[in-house]
Design a protein around this motif. Structure first.
Motif, short mmCIF file in Angstrom:
data_model
loop_
_atom_site.label_atom_id
_atom_site.label_comp_id
_atom_site.label_asym_id
_atom_site.label_seq_id
_atom_site.Cartn_x
_atom_site.Cartn_y
_atom_site.Cartn_z
N UNK A 48 11.56 -15.08 -12.34
CA UNK A 48 11.78 -14.18 -11.21
C UNK A 48 10.83 -12.98 -11.30
N UNK A 49 10.74 -12.39 -12.49
CA UNK A 49 9.90 -11.21 -12.63
C UNK A 49 8.43 -11.57 -12.62
N UNK A 50 8.13 -12.76 -13.15
CA UNK A 50 6.74 -13.20 -13.15
C UNK A 50 6.25 -13.47 -11.72
N UNK A 51 7.17 -13.91 -10.89
CA UNK A 51 6.81 -14.23 -9.51
C UNK A 51 6.24 -13.02 -8.79
N UNK A 52 6.81 -11.85 -9.04
CA UNK A 52 6.31 -10.64 -8.39
C UNK A 52 4.87 -10.37 -8.81
N UNK A 53 4.60 -10.60 -10.10
CA UNK A 53 3.23 -10.40 -10.58
C UNK A 53 2.29 -11.41 -9.95
N UNK A 88 -2.16 -1.02 -5.43
CA UNK A 88 -1.58 0.09 -6.21
C UNK A 88 -0.09 0.21 -5.91
N UNK A 89 0.24 0.10 -4.63
CA UNK A 89 1.65 0.25 -4.23
C UNK A 89 2.51 -0.85 -4.86
N UNK A 90 2.01 -2.05 -4.78
CA UNK A 90 2.81 -3.17 -5.30
C UNK A 90 2.94 -3.11 -6.80
N UNK A 91 1.89 -2.69 -7.49
CA UNK A 91 2.00 -2.61 -8.95
C UNK A 91 3.03 -1.57 -9.33
N UNK A 92 3.03 -0.44 -8.61
CA UNK A 92 4.03 0.60 -8.92
C UNK A 92 5.44 0.08 -8.66
N UNK A 93 5.58 -0.66 -7.56
CA UNK A 93 6.89 -1.26 -7.27
C UNK A 93 7.33 -2.17 -8.39
N UNK A 94 6.37 -2.95 -8.85
CA UNK A 94 6.71 -3.90 -9.92
C UNK A 94 7.14 -3.15 -11.17
#
Lengths: 373, 313, 158
Positions: free
Chosen positions: A140-145, A176-182
């Protein structure tokens, strides 16, 4: 102990069992020839070659740009770091001045790749010791990456984002936004990993004191990465020979001294925290500038030998190029971390049970295409 | 396009033509998948190793499935709805449910596969050890009821479920029973016998088709049996909580199944959460923890009954 | 005494683990990242840089931008691209010029490395978003990217 004479009919006998190449715990097509006495492992002989694609030989016919995409297929879980290794070697040989922006982006994506690889490892580790849910949480968490990677470079696994001279294209505006979200998301999930598996009594019993590797053996077997660091061998290439933007960040090298399966597990968990802190330090100040330095269409390295090592999620990856001045290398050798780490399996698994072997192998975090190349 | 390819394509097209409707709701999908699974298992080829002991190899699945089906016969689903009401009901249940292990041992031994044999040997060790805990924890409860007959046991619980009547020792007995019961059915975290990451598939590696399905079904039936025994002995079988539906006896089936399925869910919850134990830890747990606790528990329960400290309404 | 503290610690950690999975069991739909493919075919949108397959965009006059320079063919590590070219006569100038006859793309050999698109000087090829490439016959994966009768867009070569 006094010897008891037993009837020869009741003597225990060692037998031989073939674990793999099709086996759930060997993570691919590794074949282990086990000699077992009851449940006790007497000897482990890894048998390789089931997924050998002669990548090193193929590199001798390819141009330097083309070599990069082959390295995606070695350690596919840290594809971007592999790409980076080849690109760094070529850039060092050409003595190219790489823009700061490229260095920072490479480091960020490299660390995200490391987190993603460790997420998958965590899931599979749980699976190997029998807990099914960890697999889903890890994925699940890897999917976001993977989504971040896909948005940035178009591929989820075999990214091929680096080219000699920089990056194939600039980062996506959302990056940048998505990495911060992650990072915010993952900071709430990582403690959950601890509550589910790390602190679990069954898991601790399975892991503590199993597959102990001493520091001396770690060095003499050439162990690197989390496997070496769990035995107290400070071998983080990022710390000792910083490349890209890693000299600008501060982070702790995850070190433990126990050298058992549990220590290797904890080192990887700590590495995820460290990687997150590296990404946090860099994500807010990605310098402006070019994302790529123009190179010749046909790159010809000057005659000579070049070596560059990087820290992949599994350990030290070395790229050794001998060039004769033509458009492709005369010889290219990858020093893959998995190969050395696999070589010590026999040393640490003997004397344990079959379950111990599986748990030990899970913490070595083998990726077979990386070993076979 | 050759004929084999066109057949594959036709099947593919047919599946696609029926799938969109099935996909309309997930529940429907799951039901259809179940039917497909059953059809698949029924129609699959029965393979086997060439040097297997054919007679024992074919016999093993029946041992497993018959023993679990037999156990179903004694449960009191309601006051009337009970096939056999024998006076040694609980004893019969324990006895029958331990026949299954013979099937597992036979299957692992006769299929001429080392992985299967390791699984079978582990199963023997495990089941014999945990039989003990199951028996003793049920014996603790029998001290309260004074009878092995299942209808009697339910009758006693009209003045409070046994887990309430026996309070602390009963709760300990229940916990031990659930742990041992999970081990008895070879489910995670005690699935040494199959241990898919260690042994591939364990004792049923060489079975396919319906013979495999028998093992598979037996595992789930056993899970229900363990839950049903717990329901009968600890949670008052068909009795409704506080007697709210006492006037409608048929609702007993509902209460029985509800309680049993909650316990089945608990076992599934164990499965998806916990890592697997190692074989020596499995035995340590039984012989060093469960068994001494169980024996002490029996003494406490006996004292409780003797001093009349039980709670009953 | 450690015997009983072991039991206590064991039960506590096991219950903590169960509370984690139990919480997710009850709130499983919240924050789920599962894509309900193929049910969501209509709404599924890939990222704009997604590498599905190599395509050659044509404008409304059936013109493409490929000059047949073969840089992509050289850059490709797997021999995925094969350009069959010809020397055609330009009607306006009367000069003999190289032009593509067929731009053959073997999808079955493509590793999606993106080097061809990276080197293309005229942006004639780019990534397509389609990823549903399964076919019954392998030969269906060999594609001719330029459409029949298509011409080179004017002004690309200048």
């Amino acid at each position: 102990m006094e010897t008891v004479t037993v009837n020869s009919n009741f003597k225990s006998e060692e037998y031989f069992i073939n674990m793999g190449p099709q086996h759930p715990a060997t993570h691919g097509v590794l074949r282990l020839l086990l000699t077992i006495d009851g449940e006790i492992i007497k000897k482990v002989e890894p048998d390789l070659g089931y997924i050998h694609r002669s990548i090193e030989k193929m590199c001798e016919r390819d141009s330097y740009q083309q070599i990069v995409h082959l390295t995606d297929r070695m350690d596919y879980l840290s594809a971007n770091i592999n790409n980076e290794a080849v690109c760094l070697t070529v850039e060092n040989a050409l003595q190219l001045e790489i823009p700061e922006r490229v260095k920072v982006i490479r480091t960020i994506i490299g660390e995200l790749t490391r987190i993603s690889s460790h997420c998958l490892w965590w899931g599979v580790m749980g699976m190997d010791v029998g807990a099914l849910t960890t697999y889903f949480y890890g994925f699940r968490d890897r999917e976001l990456l993977n989504d971040i990677f896909e948005e940035t470079c178009g591929a989820r696994l075999t990214m091929n984002y680096n080219v000699p001279g920089g990056l194939m294209f600039d980062i996506h505006p959302n990056f940048v936004k998505r990495v911060k979200e992650f990072i915010t998301h993952f900071k709430t999930k990582l403690p959950e990993y601890d509550r589910l598996l790390t602190n679990n009594i069954i898991f601790q019993k399975r892991a503590i004191g199993v597959g102990v590797l001493s520091k001396e053996d770690a060095i003499s077997y050439g162990a690197s990465g989390p496997v070496g660091r769990a035995s107290g061998y400070s071998c983080d290439v990022r710390k000792h020979h910083p490349y890209s933007a890693l000299d600008k960040v501060t982070f702790n090298e995850a070190l433990r001294t126990e050298g058992d399966t549990y220590a290797r597990y904890l080192v990887r968990i700590q590495e995820m925290w460290e990687s997150m802190s590296i990404v946090e330090q860099l994500i807010d100040n990605i310098p402006e500038g070019e994302h790529r330095v123009t190179t010749n269409a046909v790159i010809k390295l000057p005659k000579g030998e070049y070596y560059q090592k990087v820290e992949t999620a599994r350990g030290e990856l070395g790229v050794y190029i001998i060039s004769t001045g033509t458009k492709s290398p005369y010889r290219l050798k990858f020093r893959s971390p998995g190969f050395s780490n696999l070589s010590l399996l026999n040393h640490i698994a003997v004397g344990g049970k079959i379950g111990d072997l599986v748990a030990t192998m899970a913490t070595l975090d083998l990726v077979i295409p990386d070993i076979d190349r | 396009m050759n004929s084999a390819l066109s057949i594959t394509k036709n099947i593919h097209d047919w599946l696609f033509s029926i799938m969109p409707e099935a996909a309309a709701s997930i529940a429907e999908m799951v039901l259809i998948a179940l039917v497909y699974d059953a059809i698949k298992l029924l129609s699959k080829e029965l393979t086997g190793t060439t040097r297997a002991d054919k007679f024992l190899y074919n016999l093993a699945p029946y041992f497993v499935i018959i023993s679990s089906l037999m156990a179903l016969s004694v449960f009191p689903f309601t006051k009337e709805f009970q096939a056999f009401d024998i006076n040694i009901g609980l004893f019969f249940l324990i006895a029958v449910s331990s026949i299954g292990v013979i099937g597992i041992l036979l299957g692992g031994w006769s299929s001429n596969n080392k992985f299967a044999m390791i699984g079978a040997m582990r199963s023997g060790v495990q089941t014999i050890s945990y039989e003990l805990s199951i028996g003793l924890s049920l014996l603790t409860m029998v001290l309260l009821t004074g009878s092995l007959q299942l209808s009697e046991i339910v009758e006693v619980q009209k003045s409070g479920w046994l887990i309430v009547q026996g309070h602390i020792p009963a709760i300990i007995a229940f916990m031990i029973y659930m742990i041992a019961g999970t081990a008895e059915t070879n489910r995670a975290p005690f699935d040494m016998v199959e241990a898919e990451s260690e042994l591939g598939a364990g004792f049923h590696t060489e079975y396919s088709g319906m013979k495999f399905a028998y093992f598979f079904l037996a595992e789930f039936i056993n899970m229900f049996i363990i839950a049903a025994i717990a329901t009968t002995v600890f949670f008052g079988a068909w009795l409704s909580p506080f007697g709210i539906t006492e006037s409608i006896p048929m609702l007993g089936v509902f209460w029985f199944l509800l309680k049993a399925l909650i316990l089945v869910f608990l076992m599934m919850w164990f499965r998806w959460t916990f890592p697997r134990l190692r074989i020596d830890q499995l035995l340590t747990l039984e012989w060093k923890y469960l068994l001494p606790l169980n024996l002490a528990n029996i003494v406490i329960m006996a004292l409780l009954v003797w001093l009349n400290l039980t709670i009953s309404f | 005494m450690s015997y009983f503290s072991d039991i206590y610690r064991g039960i506590k950690t096991l219950l903590t683990g169960m509370s984690v999975t139990g919480k997710y069991f009850l709130t499983s739909r919240k924050g789920a990242i599962t894509q309900q493919y193929p049910d969501n075919r209509e709404t599924l949108k890939m990222f704009d840089r997604f590498r599905g397959e190599v395509i050659m965009p044509h404008n409304e006059d059936n013109e493409h931008r490929c000059t047949g320079c073969q840089k992509c063919e050289i850059a490709c590590p797997n021999g995925t691209i094969e350009i069959i070219w010809d020397r055609g006569i330009n009607e306006n100038t009367g000069k003999k010029k190289k032009k593509i006859d067929q731009f053959v793309y073997h999808l079955s050999m493509c590793t999606m490395c993106g080097l061809c698109i990276d080197v293309c000087p005229t942006d004639a090829i780019k990534w397509g978003q389609n990823f549903e490439n399964s076919v019954y016959d392998r030969t269906a994966l060999t594609r001719v990217l330029n459409e029949p009768g298509s011409e080179l867009q004017a002004g690309v070569e200048d």
